[in-house]
Write a protein that holds these residues in place. Structure first.
Motif, PDB file in Angstrom:
ATOM      1  N   GLY A   8       3.061   0.493   1.407  1.00  0.00           N
ATOM      2  CA  GLY A   8       2.855   0.458  -0.050  1.00  0.00           C
ATOM      3  C   GLY A   8       3.612   1.550  -0.770  1.00  0.00           C
ATOM      4  N   ALA A   9       3.732   2.707  -0.133  1.00  0.00           N
ATOM      5  CA  ALA A   9       4.420   3.833  -0.768  1.00  0.00           C
ATOM      6  C   ALA A   9       5.913   3.839  -0.457  1.00  0.00           C
ATOM      7  CB  ALA A   9       3.779   5.155  -0.318  1.00  0.00           C
ATOM      8  N   GLY A  10       6.371   2.855   0.307  1.00  0.00           N
ATOM      9  CA  GLY A  10       7.805   2.752   0.611  1.00  0.00           C
ATOM     10  C   GLY A  10       8.326   3.899   1.455  1.00  0.00           C
ATOM     11  N   LEU A  11       7.508   4.352   2.421  1.00  0.00           N
ATOM     12  CA  LEU A  11       7.908   5.524   3.212  1.00  0.00           C
ATOM     13  C   LEU A  11       8.781   5.175   4.418  1.00  0.00           C
ATOM     14  CD1 LEU A  11       4.530   7.495   3.105  1.00  0.00           C
ATOM     15  CD2 LEU A  11       6.567   7.822   1.699  1.00  0.00           C
TER      16      LEU A  11
ATOM     17  N   GLY B 153      -4.514  -0.583   2.741  1.00  0.00           N
ATOM     18  CA  GLY B 153      -3.616   0.570   2.746  1.00  0.00           C
ATOM     19  C   GLY B 153      -2.417   0.365   1.821  1.00  0.00           C
ATOM     20  N   VAL B 154      -1.878  -0.850   1.800  1.00  0.00           N
ATOM     21  CA  VAL B 154      -0.738  -1.118   0.910  1.00  0.00           C
ATOM     22  C   VAL B 154      -1.137  -0.807  -0.541  1.00  0.00           C
ATOM     23  CG1 VAL B 154       0.777  -2.915  -0.024  1.00  0.00           C
ATOM     24  CG2 VAL B 154       0.318  -2.845   2.439  1.00  0.00           C
ATOM     25  N   GLY B 155      -2.335  -1.254  -0.924  1.00  0.00           N
ATOM     26  CA  GLY B 155      -2.820  -0.993  -2.287  1.00  0.00           C
ATOM     27  C   GLY B 155      -2.968   0.498  -2.546  1.00  0.00           C
ATOM     28  N   LEU B 156      -3.520   1.224  -1.582  1.00  0.00           N
ATOM     29  CA  LEU B 156      -3.667   2.682  -1.744  1.00  0.00           C
ATOM     30  C   LEU B 156      -2.296   3.337  -1.887  1.00  0.00           C
ATOM     31  CD1 LEU B 156      -6.367   3.483   1.008  1.00  0.00           C
ATOM     32  CD2 LEU B 156      -6.715   3.515  -1.471  1.00  0.00           C
TER      33      LEU B 156
ATOM     34  N   VAL C 184      -0.999  10.207  -2.310  1.00  0.00           N
ATOM     35  CA  VAL C 184      -0.243   9.973  -1.073  1.00  0.00           C
ATOM     36  C   VAL C 184       0.717  11.127  -0.801  1.00  0.00           C
ATOM     37  CG1 VAL C 184       1.403   8.449   0.070  1.00  0.00           C
ATOM     38  CG2 VAL C 184      -0.377   7.472  -1.374  1.00  0.00           C
ATOM     39  N   ARG C 185       1.457  11.560  -1.829  1.00  0.00           N
ATOM     40  CA  ARG C 185       2.484  12.593  -1.612  1.00  0.00           C
ATOM     41  C   ARG C 185       1.862  13.857  -0.996  1.00  0.00           C
ATOM     42  NH1 ARG C 185       6.535  14.632  -6.269  1.00  0.00           N
ATOM     43  NH2 ARG C 185       6.967  12.428  -6.216  1.00  0.00           N
ATOM     44  N   GLN C 186       0.700  14.238  -1.508  1.00  0.00           N
ATOM     45  CA  GLN C 186       0.021  15.445  -1.007  1.00  0.00           C
ATOM     46  C   GLN C 186      -0.375  15.278   0.473  1.00  0.00           C
ATOM     47  OE1 GLN C 186      -2.905  16.714  -3.912  1.00  0.00           O
ATOM     48  NE2 GLN C 186      -4.066  17.779  -2.314  1.00  0.00           N
ATOM     49  N   ILE C 187      -0.817  14.061   0.806  1.00  0.00           N
ATOM     50  CA  ILE C 187      -1.236  13.796   2.192  1.00  0.00           C
ATOM     51  C   ILE C 187      -0.024  13.881   3.128  1.00  0.00           C
ATOM     52  CG2 ILE C 187      -2.186  12.046   3.759  1.00  0.00           C
ATOM     53  CD1 ILE C 187      -4.263  12.764   1.823  1.00  0.00           C
ATOM     54  N   VAL C 188       1.082  13.271   2.699  1.00  0.00           N
ATOM     55  CA  VAL C 188       2.275  13.254   3.551  1.00  0.00           C
ATOM     56  C   VAL C 188       2.763  14.680   3.758  1.00  0.00           C
ATOM     57  CG1 VAL C 188       4.677  12.487   3.707  1.00  0.00           C
ATOM     58  CG2 VAL C 188       2.919  10.912   2.870  1.00  0.00           C
ATOM     59  N   GLU C 189       2.794  15.469   2.690  1.00  0.00           N
ATOM     60  CA  GLU C 189       3.240  16.873   2.820  1.00  0.00           C
ATOM     61  C   GLU C 189       2.349  17.624   3.804  1.00  0.00           C
ATOM     62  OE1 GLU C 189       5.079  17.292  -1.667  1.00  0.00           O
ATOM     63  OE2 GLU C 189       3.333  18.523  -1.116  1.00  0.00           O
ATOM     64  N   ALA C 190       1.052  17.388   3.693  1.00  0.00           N
ATOM     65  CA  ALA C 190       0.105  18.098   4.589  1.00  0.00           C
ATOM     66  C   ALA C 190       0.336  17.695   6.042  1.00  0.00           C
ATOM     67  CB  ALA C 190      -1.329  17.800   4.159  1.00  0.00           C
ATOM     68  N   LEU C 191       0.551  16.378   6.277  1.00  0.00           N
ATOM     69  CA  LEU C 191       0.762  15.919   7.664  1.00  0.00           C
ATOM     70  C   LEU C 191       2.056  16.495   8.232  1.00  0.00           C
ATOM     71  CD1 LEU C 191      -0.250  12.121   7.705  1.00  0.00           C
ATOM     72  CD2 LEU C 191      -1.341  13.982   8.968  1.00  0.00           C
TER      73      LEU C 191
END
Ligand SMILES: NC(=O)c1ccc[n+]([C@@H]2O[C@H](COP(=O)([O-])OP(=O)(O)OC[C@H]3O[C@@H](n4cnc5c(N)ncnc54)[C@H](O)[C@@H]3O)[C@@H](O)[C@H]2O)c1
Ligand SMILES: O=P(O)(O)OC[C@H](O)CO
Length: 325
Positions: A196-199, A253-256, A308-315
């Protein structure tokens, strides 16, 4: 072996169809009167499995008392409702085949553990694996794990819940089979977020691999076996559910990932996305057992509204570590 299915959602209906092939009678308990009527009159479950012509030997009922007198009960209510439904059903010492995938909120029990509390005289088996209900009902090739400690019962169930396109592999590892199904639903939400976030596909593959490491750590800590976790009910189901918008968990998850809130996505939905219910209780259970599950932690944060961005940075900024740890 007279089979009854408890739960007239997509999966219960598809399993009733498998058990009815060859013209065998099957009883299907459904909660919704319109499902009971549709199955009995039109041989279709329009609410949950539309477009599939069901065997006329499936007889639906809304009365749990009609489940008495069967030789095995397939339990296919959503995980959070198994306790209430089984508690009201005439189970006694009838073998239970548990087909829901989840962990009960509050008790932190797997579905098989809930069943043992509610129906202590009933032998337990678990049926799990990569199984989209529509494909099974359409007779597409599918393979599952059937776990049961009693080898004789396992073989009798495997011979009955089978058809040429539905292949059953036996196992004695009930806990391992259950953990794969419960944990993969949470990890599928994470993979949907990536979509969903195109990662990108690299990120999705990384999540599947690191998510599987989490599933393995948790499964081994709970007493499951590594062979089960790498099998159909573990890695097999993880790969399926993490790769397709046919999965309700992946779609959530796609929606989130597109920035919608969990509350909006879950409001008024008729079908179940088990991962949303399992995520918080899995996090609790993992923390209590000191099992590191960063992807599961991330899914919980996303469900709680962290961007999402904050989660990805944290991971990505977690300390570097050895892959095998
Ligand atoms: N659909 C699949 O492809 C599939 C495949 C394998 C396993 N499963 C698992 O099977 C279980 C059932 O999922 P499904 O896909 O059949 O459901 P579904 O999403 O198709 O339908 C929802 C089900 O929830 C039931 N329900 C809603 N509220 C309830 C309540 N208060 N008490 C009892 N039941 C209630 C409905 O009657 C209906 O049967 C889940 O644990 C799911 O993870 C599903
Ligand atoms: O649609 P999902 O995400 O509940 O997945 C369905 C099955 O569990 C796939 O094996």
């Amino acid at each position: 072996m007279r089979i009854a299915v408890i739960g007239g959602g997509a999966w219960g209906t598809a399993l009733a169809q498998v058990a009815a092939r060859g013209g065998q009678p099957v009883t299907l308990w459904a909660r919704e009167p319109e499902v009971v009527e549709g199955v009995n009159v039109n041989h279709e479950n329009r609410a949950f499995l539309a477009g599939v012509a069901l065997s006329p030997t499936i007889r639906a009922t809304g009365d749990l008392a009609d489940l008495a007198g069967h030789d095995a009960l397939l339990v296919v209510a959503p995980a959070q409702h198994v306790r209430a439904v089984l508690g009201a059903a005439p189970v006694g010492s009838t073998p239970l085949v548990l087909c829901a995938k989840g962990i009960e909120t509050g008790s932190r029990l797997l579905v098989g553990e809930v069943a043992q509390q509610v129906a202590p005289a009933a032998p337990i088996a678990v049926l799990s694996g990569p199984t989209f209900a529509h494909e099974v009902a359409a007779g597409k090739p599918t393979a599952v794990t059937l776990a049961c400690e009693d080898e004789d019962l396992r073989n009798r169930l495997a011979e009955r819940i089978v058809d040429p396109a539905f292949r059953v592999y036996g196992s004695a590892d009930v806990i391992g089979a259950e953990i794969g199904g419960a944990v993969k639903n949470v990890l599928a939400i994470a993979c949907g977020v990536v979509e969903g976030a195109g990662l990108g596909l690299n990120a999705r593959a990384a999540l599947i691999a690191r998510g599987f490491a989490e599933m393995t750590r948790f499964g081994l800590a709970r007493g499951g076996q590594a062979e089960t976790l790498t099998g159909l009910s573990g890695l097999g189901d993880l790969v399926l559910t993490c790769s397709s918008t046919n999965s309700r968990n992946f779609s959530l998850g796609v929606g989130l990932g597109q920035g919608r809130s969990a509350a909006a996505l879950l409001a008024d939905r008729k079908t179940v996305a088990e991962g949303a219910h399992t995520a918080p209780v899995l996090r609790e259970a993992a923390r209590a057992a000191s099992v590191d599950m960063p992807v599961v932690e991330a899914v919980n944060a996303l469900l709680e509204g962290v961007p999402v961005r904050q989660i990805v940075e944290a991971l990505l900024s977690r300390p570097l570590r050895e892959e095998a740890q």
